[in-house]
Design an enzyme around this catalytic site. Structure first.
Site, PDB file in Angstrom:
ATOM      1  N   SER A  56      30.987  34.404  42.841  1.00 18.62           N
ATOM      2  CA  SER A  56      29.701  35.013  42.701  1.00 18.62           C
ATOM      3  C   SER A  56      28.510  34.164  43.034  1.00 18.62           C
ATOM      4  O   SER A  56      28.704  32.972  43.143  1.00 18.62           O
ATOM      5  CB  SER A  56      29.812  35.390  41.338  1.00 18.62           C
ATOM      6  OG  SER A  56      28.410  35.761  40.748  1.00 18.62           O
ATOM      7  N   TYR A  70      30.663  33.186  32.203  1.00 19.23           N
ATOM      8  CA  TYR A  70      30.681  33.672  33.193  1.00 19.23           C
ATOM      9  C   TYR A  70      30.208  32.552  34.743  1.00 19.23           C
ATOM     10  O   TYR A  70      31.179  32.436  35.437  1.00 19.23           O
ATOM     11  CB  TYR A  70      29.981  34.848  33.408  1.00 19.23           C
ATOM     12  CG  TYR A  70      30.094  35.780  34.868  1.00 19.23           C
ATOM     13  CD1 TYR A  70      31.384  36.621  34.898  1.00 19.23           C
ATOM     14  CD2 TYR A  70      29.103  35.528  35.891  1.00 19.23           C
ATOM     15  CE1 TYR A  70      31.647  37.131  35.887  1.00 19.23           C
ATOM     16  CE2 TYR A  70      29.739  36.349  36.955  1.00 19.23           C
ATOM     17  CZ  TYR A  70      30.626  37.128  36.952  1.00 19.23           C
ATOM     18  OH  TYR A  70      30.887  37.960  38.224  1.00 19.23           O
TER      19      TYR A  70
HETATM   20  N1  LIG Z   1      29.886  43.472  40.194  1.00 23.45           N
HETATM   21  C1  LIG Z   1      29.112  42.480  40.180  1.00 23.45           C
HETATM   22  O1  LIG Z   1      27.866  42.456  40.354  1.00 23.45           O
HETATM   23  C2  LIG Z   1      29.472  41.210  40.940  1.00 23.45           C
HETATM   24  C3  LIG Z   1      28.683  40.227  41.467  1.00 23.45           C
HETATM   25  C4  LIG Z   1      29.378  39.157  41.934  1.00 23.45           C
HETATM   26  C5  LIG Z   1      30.784  38.992  41.803  1.00 23.45           C
HETATM   27  N2  LIG Z   1      31.431  39.905  41.205  1.00 23.45           N
HETATM   28  C6  LIG Z   1      33.039  39.468  40.964  1.00 23.45           C
HETATM   29  O2  LIG Z   1      33.867  40.279  41.799  1.00 23.45           O
HETATM   30  C7  LIG Z   1      34.838  40.825  41.133  1.00 23.45           C
HETATM   31  C8  LIG Z   1      35.290  42.211  40.741  1.00 23.45           C
HETATM   32  O3  LIG Z   1      33.940  42.670  40.061  1.00 23.45           O
HETATM   33  P1  LIG Z   1      33.797  44.590  39.711  1.00 23.45           P
HETATM   34  O4  LIG Z   1      32.360  44.501  40.078  1.00 23.45           O
HETATM   35  O5  LIG Z   1      34.574  44.997  40.901  1.00 23.45           O
HETATM   36  O6  LIG Z   1      34.366  44.454  38.496  1.00 23.45           O
HETATM   37  P2  LIG Z   1      35.003  45.531  37.762  1.00 23.45           P
HETATM   38  O7  LIG Z   1      34.771  45.433  36.214  1.00 23.45           O
HETATM   39  O8  LIG Z   1      34.412  46.889  38.151  1.00 23.45           O
HETATM   40  O9  LIG Z   1      36.554  45.638  38.124  1.00 23.45           O
HETATM   41  C9  LIG Z   1      37.272  44.478  37.728  1.00 23.45           C
HETATM   42  C10 LIG Z   1      38.547  44.780  37.582  1.00 23.45           C
HETATM   43  O10 LIG Z   1      39.443  43.660  37.080  1.00 23.45           O
HETATM   44  C11 LIG Z   1      40.372  44.361  36.164  1.00 23.45           C
HETATM   45  N3  LIG Z   1      40.621  43.059  35.126  1.00 23.45           N
HETATM   46  C12 LIG Z   1      39.918  42.552  34.110  1.00 23.45           C
HETATM   47  N4  LIG Z   1      40.572  41.777  33.201  1.00 23.45           N
HETATM   48  C13 LIG Z   1      41.873  41.744  33.819  1.00 23.45           C
HETATM   49  C14 LIG Z   1      42.982  41.000  33.556  1.00 23.45           C
HETATM   50  N5  LIG Z   1      42.974  40.279  32.311  1.00 23.45           N
HETATM   51  N6  LIG Z   1      44.087  40.871  34.100  1.00 23.45           N
HETATM   52  C15 LIG Z   1      44.005  41.771  35.414  1.00 23.45           C
HETATM   53  N7  LIG Z   1      42.896  42.494  35.748  1.00 23.45           N
HETATM   54  C16 LIG Z   1      41.866  42.364  34.865  1.00 23.45           C
HETATM   55  C17 LIG Z   1      39.662  45.369  35.536  1.00 23.45           C
HETATM   56  O11 LIG Z   1      40.688  46.060  34.727  1.00 23.45           O
HETATM   57  C18 LIG Z   1      39.057  46.008  36.501  1.00 23.45           C
HETATM   58  O12 LIG Z   1      39.829  46.861  37.181  1.00 23.45           O
HETATM   59  C19 LIG Z   1      34.929  40.259  39.883  1.00 23.45           C
HETATM   60  O13 LIG Z   1      35.294  38.878  40.002  1.00 23.45           O
HETATM   61  C20 LIG Z   1      33.648  40.032  39.660  1.00 23.45           C
HETATM   62  O14 LIG Z   1      33.273  38.743  38.751  1.00 23.45           O
HETATM   63  C21 LIG Z   1      30.993  40.961  40.700  1.00 23.45           C
END
Ligand SMILES: NC(=O)c1ccc[n+]([C@@H]2O[C@H](COP(=O)([O-])OP(=O)(O)OC[C@H]3O[C@@H](n4cnc5c(N)ncnc54)[C@H](O)[C@@H]3O)[C@@H](O)[C@H]2O)c1
Length: 309
Positions: free
Chosen positions: A177, A190
Site C-alpha cells: 500500500s 496497518y
Molecule cells: N482499499 C484500499 O484503499 C487499499 C489501498 C491500498 C492497498 N490495499 C490493499 O489491497 C488489498 C485488497 O484490499 P481491498 O480494498 O480489496 O479490501 P476488501 O476489504 O474489499 O477485501 C479484502 C478481502 O480480504 C479478505 N480477508 C480479510 N481477512 C482475511 C483472512 N483472515 N483470511 C483470508 N481472507 C481475509 C476479506 O474477506 C476480503 O474478501 C489489501 O491487502 C489492502 O490492504 C487496499
C-alpha cells in the site's frame, strides 16, 4: 597495487552493466515491454471474496489461468468462483482459509498442492484495517492486522516458494500500500503491517537475485486509497494528485505489472515523486506538504467496521 587493479576492473564492469541496464530502460520507455502468457498458470489469490481480490480473479480468468481462491469469507469466495467460471475460467478452486492462522495456511496449502498442483503465481492480497488513534486500537485487531497483512505472506512463501525455486518458474506478488511507503495518521498498525510486507517481499526478491533464480519474479504493489469499501468514508482534498482510485483501474495496473514482470508498482504515479520528496526534503517542509495534501486528515471520515474475521 593488485587491489587497485581489482577495484578498477570491478568499477568498469559495474559501469558497463549500468549503461546497458540504462539503455534497456530507455528502450522500454518508448517500446512497450512484452507481456508474458499466463494461460495455464496456477494463480493463487488470497482475499478473493471481494474487492481487488475478486477483480484480480476475473482478470486472470480472462487470461486463461487456473484459479485458486482463498478467503475467510466462504460465501464471498464462492461468489467469486462462480463469477470467474462465467468469465471463462475452466479450472477454479475456492478454499475457505483464514490467513491470520499459520496452521490453517499450511493445511490448506497442502490441500491445494494435492488437488491442483504447484502454485506458480502467488498474490498475497488479503487485508484488514483497524483505523483510529494507536492507543485506542484494541490489541486483538492490531494482532489481526499484522497476521493477515504481513505474517500470512511469510507462511504462504514457505508453502509455495520451494516449488517455484525447484521449477525455476514463479511469480510472487505482494499487495502492500502507499501506507507501506509513508506513515499515515490513524493507521499505525496497518502501516506497520504494510511496511513489513514490503520489506519482506523486497528482501526475498534480493535473495532470488543473489541466488540467480532468474525464473522467480517479484512484483510489489503500493496503491493509494481505493474505492472498494475497505476505507469507506475516507476522502482526499487534492484529487488531481492523489485521487481515491477506482478498483478496476488499480487491477488493470496490477495485472499489467505482473505480465510485464515489473518489480515495483506505485499507483498513482505521484507516489514515485512523493518518495523522492520524502527522502530529500527537510522534515518540516515534508510535514507542511503532507498537511497541504490533506494526508493528515485522510482518515477523518473513516467508517470503522471493526472487522474481526
Ligand atoms: N482499499 C484500499 O484503499 C487499499 C489501498 C491500498 C492497498 N490495499 C490493499 O489491497 C488489498 C485488497 O484490499 P481491498 O480494498 O480489496 O479490501 P476488501 O476489504 O474489499 O477485501 C479484502 C478481502 O480480504 C479478505 N480477508 C480479510 N481477512 C482475511 C483472512 N483472515 N483470511 C483470508 N481472507 C481475509 C476479506 O474477506 C476480503 O474478501 C489489501 O491487502 C489492502 O490492504 C487496499
Amino acid at each position: 597495487m593488485a587491489s587497485n587493479l581489482k577495484f578498477t576492473k570491478e568499477l568498469i564492469t559495474f559501469l558497463g552493466k549500468a549503461v546497458i541496464a540504462l539503455l534497456e530502460t530507455l528502450v522500454f520507455t518508448f517500446i512497450p515491454r512484452p507481456r508474458k502468457n499466463v494461460a495455464g498458470e496456477i494463480v493463487l489469490i488470497t482475499g478473493a471474496g471481494r474487492g481487488l481480490g475478486r477483480l484480480l480473479a476475473l482478470r486472470f480468468a480472462h487470461l486463461g489461468s487456473v484459479l485458486v481462491l482463498w478467503d475467510v469469507n466462504k460465501e464471498g469466495n464462492e461468489e467469486t468462483c462462480r463469477m470467474a467460471r462465467e468469465a471463462g475460467a475452466t479450472r477454479v478452486y475456492a478454499y475457505t482459509c483464514d490467513c491470520s492462522q499459520k496452521e490453517e495456511i499450511y493445511r490448506v496449502a497442502e490441500q491445494v498442492k494435492k488437488e491442483v498442483g504447484d502454485v506458480s503465481i502467488l498474490i498475497n492480497n488479503a487485508g484488514v484495517v483497524t483505523g483510529g488513534d494507536f492507543l485506542n486500537c484494541p490489541d486483538d485487531l492490531i494482532e489481526k492486522s499484522l497476521d493477515v497483512n504481513f505474517k500470512a505472506h511469510l507462511w504462504t512463501y514457505k508453502c509455495f516458494l520451494p516449488a517455484m525455486i525447484a521449477n525455476d518458474h514463479g511469480h510472487l506478488v505482494c499487495i502492500s500500500s502507499s501506507a507501506g511507503l509513508i506513515g499515515v495518521n490513524k493507521l499505525a498498525d496497518y502501516c506497520a503491517s504494510k511496511f513489513a510486507a514490503y520489506g519482506f517481499a523486497e528482501s526475498v526478491f534480493i535473495e532470488t537475485i543473489v541466488q540467480k533464480l532468474k525464473g522467480v519474479k517479484t512484483t510489489i504493489v503500493c496503491p493509494f486509497f481505493i474505492n472498494t469499501g475497505m476505507f469507506e468514508g475516507c476522502s482526499t482534498v487534492r484529487p488531481f494528485l492523489l485521487p481515491i482510485l477506482e478498483p478496476e483501474y488499480v487491477v488493470e495496473k496490477i495485472v499489467d505489472a505482473i505480465l510485464k514482470e515489473k518489480v515495483y508498482l506505485y499507483v498513482p504515479r505521484f507516489l514515485y515523486f512523493a518518495m523522492v520528496l520524502k527522502s530529500v526534503l527537510p522534515v518540516k517542509i515534508a510535514l507542511l506538504l503532507s498537511d497541504f495534501m490533506g494526508v493528515f486528515n485522510i482518515m477523518d471520515g473513516f467508517v470503522c467496521k471493526k472487522k474481526k474475521h
